[in-house]
Design a protein around this motif. Structure first.
Motif, PDB file in Angstrom:
ATOM      1  N   MET A  22       0.836  -1.187   0.000  1.00 19.60           N
ATOM      2  CA  MET A  22       0.000   0.000   0.000  1.00 19.60           C
ATOM      3  C   MET A  22       0.874   1.241   0.000  1.00 19.60           C
ATOM      4  N   SER A  23       0.440   2.238  -0.693  1.00 16.71           N
ATOM      5  CA  SER A  23       1.227   3.471  -0.752  1.00 16.71           C
ATOM      6  C   SER A  23       0.956   4.336   0.472  1.00 16.71           C
ATOM      7  N   GLU A  24       1.848   5.316   0.709  1.00 14.34           N
ATOM      8  CA  GLU A  24       1.727   6.167   1.894  1.00 14.34           C
ATOM      9  C   GLU A  24       0.537   7.111   1.809  1.00 14.34           C
ATOM     10  N   ASN A  25       0.147   7.519   0.627  1.00 13.66           N
ATOM     11  CA  ASN A  25      -0.922   8.503   0.461  1.00 13.66           C
ATOM     12  C   ASN A  25      -2.296   7.875   0.291  1.00 13.66           C
ATOM     13  N   GLN A  26      -2.398   6.550   0.427  1.00 19.35           N
ATOM     14  CA  GLN A  26      -3.668   5.866   0.210  1.00 19.35           C
ATOM     15  C   GLN A  26      -4.611   6.135   1.385  1.00 19.35           C
ATOM     16  N   THR A  27      -5.880   6.354   1.061  1.00 23.31           N
ATOM     17  CA  THR A  27      -6.867   6.586   2.112  1.00 23.31           C
ATOM     18  C   THR A  27      -7.528   5.263   2.471  1.00 23.31           C
ATOM     19  N   THR A  28      -7.915   5.147   3.756  1.00 25.28           N
ATOM     20  CA  THR A  28      -8.582   3.927   4.201  1.00 25.28           C
ATOM     21  C   THR A  28     -10.086   4.163   4.236  1.00 25.28           C
ATOM     22  N   ASN A  29     -10.829   3.172   3.755  1.00 30.04           N
ATOM     23  CA  ASN A  29     -12.280   3.285   3.704  1.00 30.04           C
ATOM     24  C   ASN A  29     -12.965   2.465   4.787  1.00 30.04           C
ATOM     25  N   SER A  30     -12.251   1.529   5.415  1.00 25.18           N
ATOM     26  CA  SER A  30     -12.871   0.709   6.453  1.00 25.18           C
ATOM     27  C   SER A  30     -11.836   0.401   7.535  1.00 25.18           C
ATOM     28  N   LEU A  31     -12.313  -0.140   8.630  1.00 24.41           N
ATOM     29  CA  LEU A  31     -11.412  -0.508   9.721  1.00 24.41           C
ATOM     30  C   LEU A  31     -10.508  -1.671   9.346  1.00 24.41           C
ATOM     31  N   ALA A  32     -10.958  -2.544   8.464  1.00 23.95           N
ATOM     32  CA  ALA A  32     -10.134  -3.668   8.019  1.00 23.95           C
ATOM     33  C   ALA A  32      -8.919  -3.152   7.242  1.00 23.95           C
ATOM     34  N   ASP A  33      -9.146  -2.121   6.407  1.00 21.01           N
ATOM     35  CA  ASP A  33      -8.030  -1.535   5.672  1.00 21.01           C
ATOM     36  C   ASP A  33      -7.024  -0.912   6.633  1.00 21.01           C
ATOM     37  N   LEU A  34      -7.541  -0.265   7.677  1.00 22.00           N
ATOM     38  CA  LEU A  34      -6.663   0.360   8.660  1.00 22.00           C
ATOM     39  C   LEU A  34      -5.847  -0.690   9.400  1.00 22.00           C
ATOM     40  N   LYS A  35      -6.468  -1.830   9.712  1.00 22.66           N
ATOM     41  CA  LYS A  35      -5.771  -2.892  10.424  1.00 22.66           C
ATOM     42  C   LYS A  35      -4.639  -3.459   9.573  1.00 22.66           C
ATOM     43  N   THR A  36      -4.885  -3.668   8.300  1.00 20.82           N
ATOM     44  CA  THR A  36      -3.831  -4.188   7.424  1.00 20.82           C
ATOM     45  C   THR A  36      -2.738  -3.143   7.223  1.00 20.82           C
ATOM     46  N   LEU A  37      -3.114  -1.875   7.210  1.00 22.97           N
ATOM     47  CA  LEU A  37      -2.133  -0.802   7.048  1.00 22.97           C
ATOM     48  C   LEU A  37      -1.212  -0.722   8.260  1.00 22.97           C
ATOM     49  N   VAL A  38      -1.801  -0.841   9.462  1.00 19.55           N
ATOM     50  CA  VAL A  38      -1.012  -0.780  10.691  1.00 19.55           C
ATOM     51  C   VAL A  38      -0.170  -2.033  10.856  1.00 19.55           C
ATOM     52  N   ALA A  39      -0.700  -3.198  10.475  1.00 18.45           N
ATOM     53  CA  ALA A  39       0.038  -4.455  10.610  1.00 18.45           C
ATOM     54  C   ALA A  39       1.268  -4.464   9.715  1.00 18.45           C
ATOM     55  N   GLY A  40       1.251  -3.705   8.651  1.00 16.70           N
ATOM     56  CA  GLY A  40       2.382  -3.668   7.740  1.00 16.70           C
ATOM     57  C   GLY A  40       3.475  -2.696   8.159  1.00 16.70           C
ATOM     58  N   THR A  41       3.331  -2.035   9.280  1.00 10.62           N
ATOM     59  CA  THR A  41       4.352  -1.089   9.735  1.00 10.62           C
ATOM     60  C   THR A  41       5.565  -1.842  10.248  1.00 10.62           C
ATOM     61  N   PRO A  42       6.743  -1.229  10.189  1.00  2.74           N
ATOM     62  CA  PRO A  42       7.969  -1.904  10.621  1.00  2.74           C
ATOM     63  C   PRO A  42       7.981  -2.255  12.104  1.00  2.74           C
ATOM     64  N   ALA A  43       7.137  -1.635  12.918  1.00  3.83           N
ATOM     65  CA  ALA A  43       7.143  -1.918  14.358  1.00  3.83           C
ATOM     66  C   ALA A  43       6.561  -3.295  14.655  1.00  3.83           C
ATOM     67  N   GLY A  44       5.966  -3.942  13.678  1.00  2.00           N
ATOM     68  CA  GLY A  44       5.463  -5.289  13.882  1.00  2.00           C
ATOM     69  C   GLY A  44       3.968  -5.300  14.121  1.00  2.00           C
ATOM     70  N   GLU A  45       3.544  -5.551  15.338  1.00  2.00           N
ATOM     71  CA  GLU A  45       2.143  -5.713  15.682  1.00  2.00           C
ATOM     72  C   GLU A  45       1.402  -4.396  15.861  1.00  2.00           C
ATOM     73  N   GLY A  46       1.787  -3.371  15.242  1.00  2.00           N
ATOM     74  CA  GLY A  46       1.076  -2.101  15.363  1.00  2.00           C
ATOM     75  C   GLY A  46       1.938  -1.042  16.022  1.00  2.00           C
ATOM     76  N   LEU A  47       1.291  -0.139  16.729  1.00  2.00           N
ATOM     77  CA  LEU A  47       1.985   0.995  17.316  1.00  2.00           C
ATOM     78  C   LEU A  47       2.343   0.796  18.786  1.00  2.00           C
ATOM     79  N   GLU A  48       2.158  -0.428  19.337  1.00  2.00           N
ATOM     80  CA  GLU A  48       2.415  -0.658  20.743  1.00  2.00           C
ATOM     81  C   GLU A  48       3.893  -0.574  21.079  1.00  2.00           C
ATOM     82  N   GLY A  49       4.759  -0.896  20.150  1.00  2.00           N
ATOM     83  CA  GLY A  49       6.194  -0.919  20.419  1.00  2.00           C
ATOM     84  C   GLY A  49       6.854   0.447  20.407  1.00  2.00           C
ATOM     85  N   THR A  50       6.154   1.475  19.947  1.00  2.00           N
ATOM     86  CA  THR A  50       6.761   2.794  19.877  1.00  2.00           C
ATOM     87  C   THR A  50       6.722   3.466  21.235  1.00  2.00           C
ATOM     88  N   ALA A  51       7.814   4.146  21.575  1.00  2.00           N
ATOM     89  CA  ALA A  51       7.890   4.854  22.851  1.00  2.00           C
ATOM     90  C   ALA A  51       8.319   6.290  22.589  1.00  2.00           C
TER      91      ALA A  51
END
Length: 167
Positions: A1-30
């Motif tokens: 997915m590209s960086e400028n893509q808009t999300t239309n549903s929560l499922a799209d958002l979940k796949t977008l967050v899961a693909g981040t380098p932090a792994g399982e989402g934003l929990e690992g960021t401090a």
């Protein structure tokens, strides 16, 4: 997915967050905070409680606390109020490691002691950002929102009515 893509549903958002380098989402960021100190090596914070406002400066020292130009034992004569001021240092395990200078205006002694405690806690987090989780968990960084309710017209006090007379 590209960086400028808009999300239309929560499922799209979940796949977008899961693909981040932090792994399982934003929990690992401090968030890394940097200490806020002035030229003299002091940290400043404002504390509030009821109608009292405290301006607090802390710096490394022997544990002396000066409030409005007076020592802590003279200004807050009641031991309960002095205990209130020591709480942030005891929880953070920094008792008698900082000198405190503060000015307090407004309210009564109890409100002023609470304002100084709030300011001390905030100043400690500015001086040592690593103490923030400990003080936050103890509830010292939350400003107590309770204030005196204003008097309403047609009432004796804020809610108390005048005495009813049948005759």
């Amino acid at each position: 997915m590209s960086e400028n893509q808009t999300t239309n549903s929560l499922a799209d958002l979940k796949t977008l967050v899961a693909g981040t380098p932090a792994g399982e989402g934003l929990e690992g960021t401090a968030i890394t905070r940097e200490p806020k100190r002035d030229a003299q090596g002091r940290s400043y914070a404002t504390g509030r409680r009821k109608n009292a406002i405290a301006r607090v400066w802390i710096k490394p020292g022997k544990g002396e606390i000066v409030i409005n130009g007076k020592p802590q034992a003279t200004y807050f004569a009641r031991p309960v109020l002095r205990m209130l001021l020591a709480q942030p240092f005891l929880v953070a395990d920094r008792y008698q490691q900082f000198d405190v200078i503060c000015t307090v205006v407004g309210g009564g002694l109890s409100g002023q002691a609470g304002a100084v405690r709030h300011g001390l806690s905030r100043a400690l987090t500015y001086y040592e950002p690593g103490l923030r989780p400990i003080l936050k968990k103890a509830g010292f960084l939350t400003r107590d929102p309770r204030v005196v309710e204003r008097k309403k017209y047609g009432k004796a006090k804020a809610r108390r009515s005048f005495q009813f007379s049948k005759r």
